[in-house]
Design a protein around this motif. Structure first.
Motif, mmCIF file in Angstrom:
data_model
loop_
_atom_site.group_PDB
_atom_site.id
_atom_site.type_symbol
_atom_site.label_atom_id
_atom_site.label_comp_id
_atom_site.label_asym_id
_atom_site.label_seq_id
_atom_site.Cartn_x
_atom_site.Cartn_y
_atom_site.Cartn_z
ATOM 1 N N GLU A 206 0.810 -1.149 0.060
ATOM 2 C CA GLU A 206 0.127 0.171 -0.180
ATOM 3 C C GLU A 206 0.890 1.258 0.128
ATOM 4 O O GLU A 206 0.366 2.512 -0.215
ATOM 5 C CB GLU A 206 -0.798 -0.034 1.204
ATOM 6 N N VAL A 212 -3.858 0.390 -5.719
ATOM 7 C CA VAL A 212 -4.900 -0.547 -6.325
ATOM 8 C C VAL A 212 -4.103 -1.122 -7.754
ATOM 9 O O VAL A 212 -3.996 -2.223 -7.778
ATOM 10 C CB VAL A 212 -5.893 0.104 -6.655
ATOM 11 N N LEU A 434 -5.831 7.111 3.526
ATOM 12 C CA LEU A 434 -5.504 5.838 3.504
ATOM 13 C C LEU A 434 -4.226 5.136 4.387
ATOM 14 O O LEU A 434 -4.099 4.365 4.961
ATOM 15 C CB LEU A 434 -5.358 5.168 1.980
ATOM 16 N N TRP A 435 -3.150 6.260 3.885
ATOM 17 C CA TRP A 435 -1.900 5.903 4.522
ATOM 18 C C TRP A 435 -1.845 6.042 6.029
ATOM 19 O O TRP A 435 -1.287 5.079 6.639
ATOM 20 C CB TRP A 435 -0.699 6.704 3.740
ATOM 21 N N ARG A 438 -5.056 3.739 7.732
ATOM 22 C CA ARG A 438 -4.852 2.176 7.373
ATOM 23 C C ARG A 438 -3.563 1.645 7.494
ATOM 24 O O ARG A 438 -3.360 0.638 7.992
ATOM 25 C CB ARG A 438 -5.696 2.152 5.983
ATOM 26 N N THR A 439 -2.566 2.216 6.518
ATOM 27 C CA THR A 439 -1.418 1.590 6.306
ATOM 28 C C THR A 439 -0.605 1.722 7.564
ATOM 29 O O THR A 439 0.281 0.676 7.984
ATOM 30 C CB THR A 439 -0.602 1.922 4.995
ATOM 31 N N ASP A 476 -7.106 -7.912 8.197
ATOM 32 C CA ASP A 476 -6.776 -7.454 6.807
ATOM 33 C C ASP A 476 -8.085 -7.674 5.940
ATOM 34 O O ASP A 476 -8.704 -6.900 5.116
ATOM 35 C CB ASP A 476 -5.530 -8.150 6.081
ATOM 36 N N LEU A 482 -9.322 -1.207 -0.901
ATOM 37 C CA LEU A 482 -8.588 -0.013 -0.648
ATOM 38 C C LEU A 482 -9.096 1.196 -1.298
ATOM 39 O O LEU A 482 -9.191 2.340 -0.821
ATOM 40 C CB LEU A 482 -7.174 -0.084 -1.636
ATOM 41 N N GLU A 483 -10.125 1.414 -2.332
ATOM 42 C CA GLU A 483 -10.776 2.281 -2.937
ATOM 43 C C GLU A 483 -11.420 2.958 -1.919
ATOM 44 O O GLU A 483 -11.715 4.150 -2.141
ATOM 45 C CB GLU A 483 -11.598 1.831 -4.074
ATOM 46 N N TRP A 485 -10.974 3.608 1.095
ATOM 47 C CA TRP A 485 -10.216 4.285 2.178
ATOM 48 C C TRP A 485 -9.443 5.651 1.656
ATOM 49 O O TRP A 485 -9.015 6.246 2.351
ATOM 50 C CB TRP A 485 -8.936 3.430 2.813
ATOM 51 N N ARG A 486 -9.760 5.948 0.337
ATOM 52 C CA ARG A 486 -9.306 7.302 -0.401
ATOM 53 C C ARG A 486 -10.179 8.243 0.261
ATOM 54 O O ARG A 486 -11.276 7.832 0.922
ATOM 55 C CB ARG A 486 -9.431 7.134 -1.848
#
Length: 535
Positions: A206, A212, A434-435, A438-439, A476, A482-483, A485-486
């Motif tokens: 990520e 993506v 997202l970063w 989440r990441t 996870d 992932l989309e 979390w944008r």
């Protein structure tokens, strides 16, 4: 190139000349038949001043000279072959490089000369303003990027990469030597260790500007499955991680800053004529006693050639893309070549002088001399001399048009660069949440887990790493696509913050068992309340 603003008064000043005002505009082809006048360009029918008249007469002479030269070359019985066609070759070298430029200059001579010049200046100013606005927009984008949290996320990615490398360095030999179970247990430990590495690498994917479609894939699961020992798994991961720095934000920022500096330099180069000319023309100032005479002389004498000054021999080019102007000092004076067209006219003058000398030498030999041809050469030579003397005036519109074309090309190029910058930083802004939520929290969690696994007792190692893998994989699976979390995704900013805070609280625990228990509690309580994560 010479300063356009300095040349402007010279053209306007000619309107005050009483003799020219009485003679011009002149229609020298008025006596020609209507059919002849119909095929002539409008700028040939009405002559505006003496320079215009000289150019037209010189062009006619050049055309006659070309016809005579072509006839001489086409005549097998002529004297051309006997002299190896030296004169004919010199004639073409003399005329052809200059005649097209002369025709272009004549084409700008009409009663709309001032309006053409004004329109070209306005177009240049508009393009320059547009160019400057584009650079300002790019500068603004870069400033906003420095204030965003994308750089913070990048630094966290890089820190977690180094932490995982240290973990691999420590355990690759430790796990092999400390574990003394059966072969089945050893194979199970290898399987779980490989599984843990794959889980960490899946999170690390990520760390990309396009997670993506273009994830940060360091090692594939198939490559790890082909490894037959813990050492091989660790070495493969270490080898790839050492050459996989996460610097896409800082690299892009540095490239954009360099690009903006380059564009600003180009803008100054294109728009600031005085700087461009002075880059080469470091000429001595006239003394006070000679200033009055010099001012009178400057009205007729070109600024690109003079005698006197430092007694030196040198050749300098302007530090611009086209390398003009170029200054040549030859001991007793200097010559400045303003542009490619200026150089072409100078070469034409030299070729014309050789032709005249060639014809004069024929007078003292038995070679036949064409008086008509010699007269044509003299007229054409006078035309070129007049153009050189008044080059800075005649080249105004040509110079402006060249600058307009260059500005238009630069504008198009900078517009494309701005679009790429906007796309990159807009995408980075969309991915920041997202970063950060989440990441980065999950990488923090993995760091706490593998820190505990480094010091796990050998009797608990297999159980601990197997349990950690299961809980991390469950987490996870619960996160969704992932989309979502944008910034524009279906997971709200508040829900993202709830998840990030929950993971950060789990990382505060100092024992692996408590970390896994709190992780399971968080998944069944806090994280399960996030509706967008329920797929």
């Amino acid at each position: 190139m010479a300063n356009t603003s300095a040349r402007q008064p010279a053209i306007e000043g000619r309107e005050d000349d009483s003799l020219e005002s009485r003679l011009f505009p002149m229609e020298i082809f008025k006596c020609c038949p209507v059919g002849v006048r119909a095929v002539l360009p409008g700028t040939w029918l009405k002559i505006q001043d003496f320079t215009h008249l000289t150019l037209v007469v010189g062009t006619v002479a050049c055309c006659i000279q070309v016809l005579q030269t072509m006839m001489s070359l086409a005549n097998p019985a002529g004297s051309c072959l006997g002299s190896m066609c030296v004169k004919e070759i010199l004639s073409l070298a003399f005329i052809l490089p200059c005649v097209w430029y002369i025709l272009t200059i004549i084409g700008q001579y009409d009663d709309r000369l001032q309006s053409k010049q004004k329109a070209a200046k306005e177009e240049k100013e508009n393009l320059a303003q547009s160019y400057n606005d584009l650079i300002s927009d790019m500068d603004g984008l870069l400033s906003k990027s420095a204030e965003s949290s994308a750089g913070l996320a990048e630094r966290s990615f890089e820190s977690k990469r180094r932490d995982f490398q240290r973990f691999l360095e420590k355990v690759k030999s430790k796990y092999t030597t400390m574990y003394s179970g059966t072969k089945a247990d050893s194979d199970q430990l290898l399987k779980q260790f490989r599984r843990f590495c794959i889980n960490w690498l899946n999170v690390f994917e990520e760390c990309s500007i396009d997670p993506v479609n273009c994830p940060k894939r360091v090692v594939t699961a198939d490559e790890l499955k082909r490894c037959t020992s813990i050492v091989e798994v660790a070495d493969l991961c270490l080898e790839r991680l050492r050459i996989t720095e996460v610097r896409f934000i800082s690299i892009q920022r540095d490239q954009d800053a360099q690009l903006i500096r380059k564009n600003k330099h180009e803008y100054r180069r294109i728009t600031d004529h005085s700087v461009r000319a002075s880059a080469v023309l470091a000429l001595p100032a006239p003394s006070a006693s000679s200033s009055a005479a010099a001012s009178r002389l400057r009205s007729i004498w070109p600024s690109w050639f003079a005698l006197g000054g430092p007694k030196e021999f040198s050749f300098k080019s302007s530090p611009t893309q086209d390398k003009f102007p170029k200054e040549i000092r030859f001991g007793c004076g200097y010559l400045v070549i303003l542009s490619f067209e200026h150089a072409r006219l100078l070469l034409g003058i030299v070729a014309g002088l050789f032709l005249i000398m060639y014809d004069i030498s024929g007078i003292f030999s038995s070679r036949r001399i064409g008086l008509m041809s010699m007269a044509d050469i003299l007229v054409a030579e006078v035309c070129l001399i007049v153009m050189l003397i008044r080059f800075e005036e005649l080249d105004i519109i040509q110079q402006l048009e060249r600058e307009v074309k260059e500005l238009a090309r630069q504008n198009q190029q900078v517009e494309q660069q701005r679009e790429k910058m906007t796309e990159f930083w807009s995408n980075a802004q969309q991915l920041t949440e997202l970063w950060l939520y989440r990441t980065v929290p999950r990488l923090d969690l993995y760091k706490e887990v593998h820190s505990q696994l480094e010091d796990a007792p050998k009797e608990d190692l297999l159980t601990n790493i197997s349990g950690a893998n299961q809980k991390l994989e469950d987490l996870d699976r619960q996160l969704g696509a992932l989309e979502g979390w944008r910034k524009d995704g279906n997971v709200s900013s508040d829900d993202k913050k709830v998840f990030g805070k929950a993971i950060n609280e789990i990382c505060q625990e100092e024992e692996l068992d408590k970390i896994l228990i709190k992780l399971e509690d968080a998944m069944t309580s806090k994280l399960s309340s996030i509706k967008a994560l329920k797929n």
